[in-house]
Design a protein around this motif. Structure first.
Motif, PDB file in Angstrom:
ATOM      1  N   LEU A   1       0.687  -1.273   0.013  1.00  0.00           N
ATOM      2  CA  LEU A   1      -0.097  -0.034  -0.029  1.00  0.00           C
ATOM      3  C   LEU A   1       0.989   1.266   0.090  1.00  0.00           C
ATOM      4  CD1 LEU A   1      -2.764   1.498   0.166  1.00  0.00           C
ATOM      5  CD2 LEU A   1      -2.544   1.053   2.587  1.00  0.00           C
ATOM      6  N   ALA A   2       1.926   1.364   0.906  1.00  0.00           N
ATOM      7  CA  ALA A   2       2.710   2.426   0.857  1.00  0.00           C
ATOM      8  C   ALA A   2       3.549   2.692  -0.458  1.00  0.00           C
ATOM      9  CB  ALA A   2       3.734   2.291   1.967  1.00  0.00           C
ATOM     10  N   GLU A   3       3.974   1.510  -1.155  1.00  0.00           N
ATOM     11  CA  GLU A   3       4.718   1.853  -2.210  1.00  0.00           C
ATOM     12  C   GLU A   3       3.885   2.133  -3.411  1.00  0.00           C
ATOM     13  OE1 GLU A   3       6.646  -2.043  -2.886  1.00  0.00           O
ATOM     14  OE2 GLU A   3       8.170  -1.721  -1.143  1.00  0.00           O
ATOM     15  N   GLN A   4       2.826   1.220  -3.732  1.00  0.00           N
ATOM     16  CA  GLN A   4       1.729   1.644  -4.663  1.00  0.00           C
ATOM     17  C   GLN A   4       0.989   2.735  -4.505  1.00  0.00           C
ATOM     18  OE1 GLN A   4       2.006  -0.350  -7.879  1.00  0.00           O
ATOM     19  NE2 GLN A   4       3.904  -1.373  -6.538  1.00  0.00           N
ATOM     20  N   GLY A   5       0.701   2.982  -3.247  1.00  0.00           N
ATOM     21  CA  GLY A   5      -0.203   4.205  -2.958  1.00  0.00           C
ATOM     22  C   GLY A   5       0.730   5.497  -3.324  1.00  0.00           C
ATOM     23  N   GLY A   6       2.028   5.355  -3.079  1.00  0.00           N
ATOM     24  CA  GLY A   6       2.911   6.649  -3.781  1.00  0.00           C
ATOM     25  C   GLY A   6       3.022   6.883  -4.817  1.00  0.00           C
ATOM     26  N   LEU A   7       3.109   5.705  -5.716  1.00  0.00           N
ATOM     27  CA  LEU A   7       3.209   5.665  -7.048  1.00  0.00           C
ATOM     28  C   LEU A   7       1.962   6.254  -7.599  1.00  0.00           C
ATOM     29  CD1 LEU A   7       4.914   2.315  -7.921  1.00  0.00           C
ATOM     30  CD2 LEU A   7       5.879   4.516  -8.223  1.00  0.00           C
ATOM     31  N   TRP A   8       0.671   5.773  -7.222  1.00  0.00           N
ATOM     32  CA  TRP A   8      -0.458   6.379  -7.621  1.00  0.00           C
ATOM     33  C   TRP A   8      -0.565   7.960  -7.400  1.00  0.00           C
ATOM     34  CZ3 TRP A   8      -4.408   5.088 -10.746  1.00  0.00           C
ATOM     35  CH2 TRP A   8      -5.772   5.697 -10.670  1.00  0.00           C
ATOM     36  N   LEU A   9      -0.400   8.381  -6.286  1.00  0.00           N
ATOM     37  CA  LEU A   9      -0.321   9.705  -6.056  1.00  0.00           C
ATOM     38  C   LEU A   9       0.401  10.406  -7.014  1.00  0.00           C
ATOM     39  CD1 LEU A   9      -0.718   9.599  -2.164  1.00  0.00           C
ATOM     40  CD2 LEU A   9      -2.498  10.134  -3.625  1.00  0.00           C
ATOM     41  N   SER A  10       1.703  10.058  -7.138  1.00  0.00           N
ATOM     42  CA  SER A  10       2.565  10.745  -8.254  1.00  0.00           C
ATOM     43  C   SER A  10       1.976  10.793  -9.567  1.00  0.00           C
ATOM     44  CB  SER A  10       3.864   9.703  -8.213  1.00  0.00           C
ATOM     45  OG  SER A  10       4.817  10.540  -9.231  1.00  0.00           O
ATOM     46  N   PHE A  11       1.180   9.665 -10.046  1.00  0.00           N
ATOM     47  CA  PHE A  11       0.448   9.345 -11.168  1.00  0.00           C
ATOM     48  C   PHE A  11      -0.641  10.493 -11.165  1.00  0.00           C
ATOM     49  CE2 PHE A  11      -2.773   7.600 -13.900  1.00  0.00           C
ATOM     50  CZ  PHE A  11      -2.283   7.214 -15.005  1.00  0.00           C
ATOM     51  N   ASP A  12      -1.431  10.348 -10.279  1.00  0.00           N
ATOM     52  CA  ASP A  12      -2.616  11.458 -10.168  1.00  0.00           C
ATOM     53  C   ASP A  12      -2.106  12.759 -10.340  1.00  0.00           C
ATOM     54  OD1 ASP A  12      -5.340  12.202  -9.116  1.00  0.00           O
ATOM     55  OD2 ASP A  12      -3.974  12.994  -7.577  1.00  0.00           O
ATOM     56  N   GLU A  13      -0.962  13.219  -9.601  1.00  0.00           N
ATOM     57  CA  GLU A  13      -0.238  14.739  -9.925  1.00  0.00           C
ATOM     58  C   GLU A  13      -0.010  14.884 -11.210  1.00  0.00           C
ATOM     59  OE1 GLU A  13       3.039  15.383  -7.389  1.00  0.00           O
ATOM     60  OE2 GLU A  13       1.932  14.844  -5.558  1.00  0.00           O
ATOM     61  N   SER A  14       0.230  13.753 -12.045  1.00  0.00           N
ATOM     62  CA  SER A  14       0.787  14.118 -13.349  1.00  0.00           C
ATOM     63  C   SER A  14      -0.463  14.314 -14.247  1.00  0.00           C
ATOM     64  CB  SER A  14       1.621  13.031 -13.884  1.00  0.00           C
ATOM     65  OG  SER A  14       2.833  12.820 -13.238  1.00  0.00           O
ATOM     66  N   VAL A  15      -1.479  13.451 -13.920  1.00  0.00           N
ATOM     67  CA  VAL A  15      -2.854  13.563 -14.637  1.00  0.00           C
ATOM     68  C   VAL A  15      -3.309  14.798 -14.489  1.00  0.00           C
ATOM     69  CG1 VAL A  15      -4.985  12.500 -14.801  1.00  0.00           C
ATOM     70  CG2 VAL A  15      -3.231  11.027 -14.739  1.00  0.00           C
ATOM     71  N   ARG A  16      -3.430  15.239 -13.249  1.00  0.00           N
ATOM     72  CA  ARG A  16      -4.057  16.586 -12.800  1.00  0.00           C
ATOM     73  C   ARG A  16      -3.385  17.649 -13.517  1.00  0.00           C
ATOM     74  NH1 ARG A  16      -7.255  17.204  -7.999  1.00  0.00           N
ATOM     75  NH2 ARG A  16      -7.730  15.245  -6.983  1.00  0.00           N
ATOM     76  N   ALA A  17      -2.100  17.777 -13.592  1.00  0.00           N
ATOM     77  CA  ALA A  17      -1.030  18.588 -14.399  1.00  0.00           C
ATOM     78  C   ALA A  17      -1.582  18.946 -15.738  1.00  0.00           C
ATOM     79  CB  ALA A  17       0.376  18.499 -13.946  1.00  0.00           C
ATOM     80  N   ALA A  18      -1.558  17.642 -16.301  1.00  0.00           N
ATOM     81  CA  ALA A  18      -2.126  17.672 -17.769  1.00  0.00           C
ATOM     82  C   ALA A  18      -3.230  18.152 -18.095  1.00  0.00           C
ATOM     83  CB  ALA A  18      -1.819  16.187 -18.280  1.00  0.00           C
ATOM     84  N   LEU A  19      -4.186  17.736 -17.109  1.00  0.00           N
ATOM     85  CA  LEU A  19      -5.679  18.248 -17.354  1.00  0.00           C
ATOM     86  C   LEU A  19      -5.679  19.697 -17.208  1.00  0.00           C
ATOM     87  CD1 LEU A  19      -7.580  15.425 -15.778  1.00  0.00           C
ATOM     88  CD2 LEU A  19      -7.274  15.723 -18.333  1.00  0.00           C
ATOM     89  N   VAL A  20      -5.193  20.303 -16.056  1.00  0.00           N
ATOM     90  CA  VAL A  20      -5.106  21.550 -15.773  1.00  0.00           C
ATOM     91  C   VAL A  20      -4.560  22.387 -17.136  1.00  0.00           C
ATOM     92  CG1 VAL A  20      -4.370  23.426 -14.387  1.00  0.00           C
ATOM     93  CG2 VAL A  20      -5.357  21.337 -13.256  1.00  0.00           C
ATOM     94  N   LYS A  21      -3.526  21.755 -17.558  1.00  0.00           N
ATOM     95  CA  LYS A  21      -2.692  22.553 -18.638  1.00  0.00           C
ATOM     96  C   LYS A  21      -3.695  22.486 -19.954  1.00  0.00           C
ATOM     97  CE  LYS A  21       1.577  22.309 -21.289  1.00  0.00           C
ATOM     98  NZ  LYS A  21       2.813  21.463 -21.436  1.00  0.00           N
ATOM     99  N   GLY A  22      -4.499  21.613 -19.830  1.00  0.00           N
ATOM    100  CA  GLY A  22      -5.345  21.661 -20.864  1.00  0.00           C
ATOM    101  C   GLY A  22      -6.803  22.331 -20.766  1.00  0.00           C
ATOM    102  N   GLY A  23      -6.795  23.031 -19.695  1.00  0.00           N
ATOM    103  CA  GLY A  23      -8.036  23.780 -19.370  1.00  0.00           C
ATOM    104  C   GLY A  23      -9.179  23.252 -18.655  1.00  0.00           C
ATOM    105  N   VAL A  24      -8.975  22.051 -18.379  1.00  0.00           N
ATOM    106  CA  VAL A  24     -10.047  21.381 -17.520  1.00  0.00           C
ATOM    107  C   VAL A  24      -9.868  21.763 -16.012  1.00  0.00           C
ATOM    108  CG1 VAL A  24     -10.724  18.961 -16.457  1.00  0.00           C
ATOM    109  CG2 VAL A  24      -9.667  19.174 -18.646  1.00  0.00           C
ATOM    110  N   GLN A  25     -11.242  22.330 -15.622  1.00  0.00           N
ATOM    111  CA  GLN A  25     -11.480  22.905 -14.109  1.00  0.00           C
ATOM    112  C   GLN A  25     -11.967  21.641 -13.249  1.00  0.00           C
ATOM    113  OE1 GLN A  25     -11.907  26.582 -13.571  1.00  0.00           O
ATOM    114  NE2 GLN A  25     -10.774  27.062 -15.423  1.00  0.00           N
ATOM    115  N   THR A  26     -11.515  21.907 -11.942  1.00  0.00           N
ATOM    116  CA  THR A  26     -12.033  20.863 -10.998  1.00  0.00           C
ATOM    117  C   THR A  26     -13.521  21.231 -10.829  1.00  0.00           C
ATOM    118  OG1 THR A  26      -9.880  20.793  -9.827  1.00  0.00           O
ATOM    119  CG2 THR A  26     -12.024  19.933  -8.836  1.00  0.00           C
ATOM    120  N   PRO A  27     -14.489  19.992 -10.892  1.00  0.00           N
ATOM    121  CA  PRO A  27     -15.791  20.141 -10.630  1.00  0.00           C
ATOM    122  C   PRO A  27     -16.073  20.615  -9.346  1.00  0.00           C
ATOM    123  CG  PRO A  27     -15.319  18.021 -10.923  1.00  0.00           C
ATOM    124  CD  PRO A  27     -14.050  18.611 -11.217  1.00  0.00           C
TER     125      PRO A  27
END
Length: 125
Positions: free
Chosen positions: A88-114
């Protein structure tokens, strides 16, 4: 189509979510489903949850114990193992890092948090 994607996303991370739900202590399937639903993940069906729990048990990430109850059917209680906590610690950390990357790409693309009222809870089968 939105709910189909949401279901796909959830299935991809459900193992981690189940492990995370067990960090507070042992629990049984119905309560795990309730905990995940209360986290805003929608209703997860037993036909989805129990194969995940079986897979996690076979991998040594959770241990399970069947207990007879005074009223009603017995329950199978699940608990994190040391290996499960580490995973959980290892894979959870990887997931959170992936989530940050996805969020950054979406925000860059103009997507707003609902706003919370705009979100839709999906049902996973």
């Amino acid at each position: 189509m939105t709910s189909d994607r949401r279901a796909s996303w959830l299935k991809g991370v459900l193992d981690l979510l189940v492990l995370a739900s067990l960090t507070a202590g042992e629990n049984y399937g119905y309560e795990i489903v309730k905990d995940l639903a209360e986290s805003g993940l929608g209703q997860i069906k037993g036909g989805t949850l129990y194969p995940v729990l079986n897979r996690l048990e076979e991998a040594g990430l959770v241990s399970a114990e069947f207990r007879v109850t005074e009223r009603g059917p017995g329950r199978r209680y699940y608990q994190l193992t040391d290996q499960g906590r580490q995973t959980l610690a290892e894979q959870g950390g990887l997931w959170l890092s992936f989530d940050e990357s996805v969020r950054a790409a979406l925000v860059k693309g103009g997507v707003q948090t609902p706003r919370p009222a705009d979100s839709h809870e999906g049902e996973i089968r």
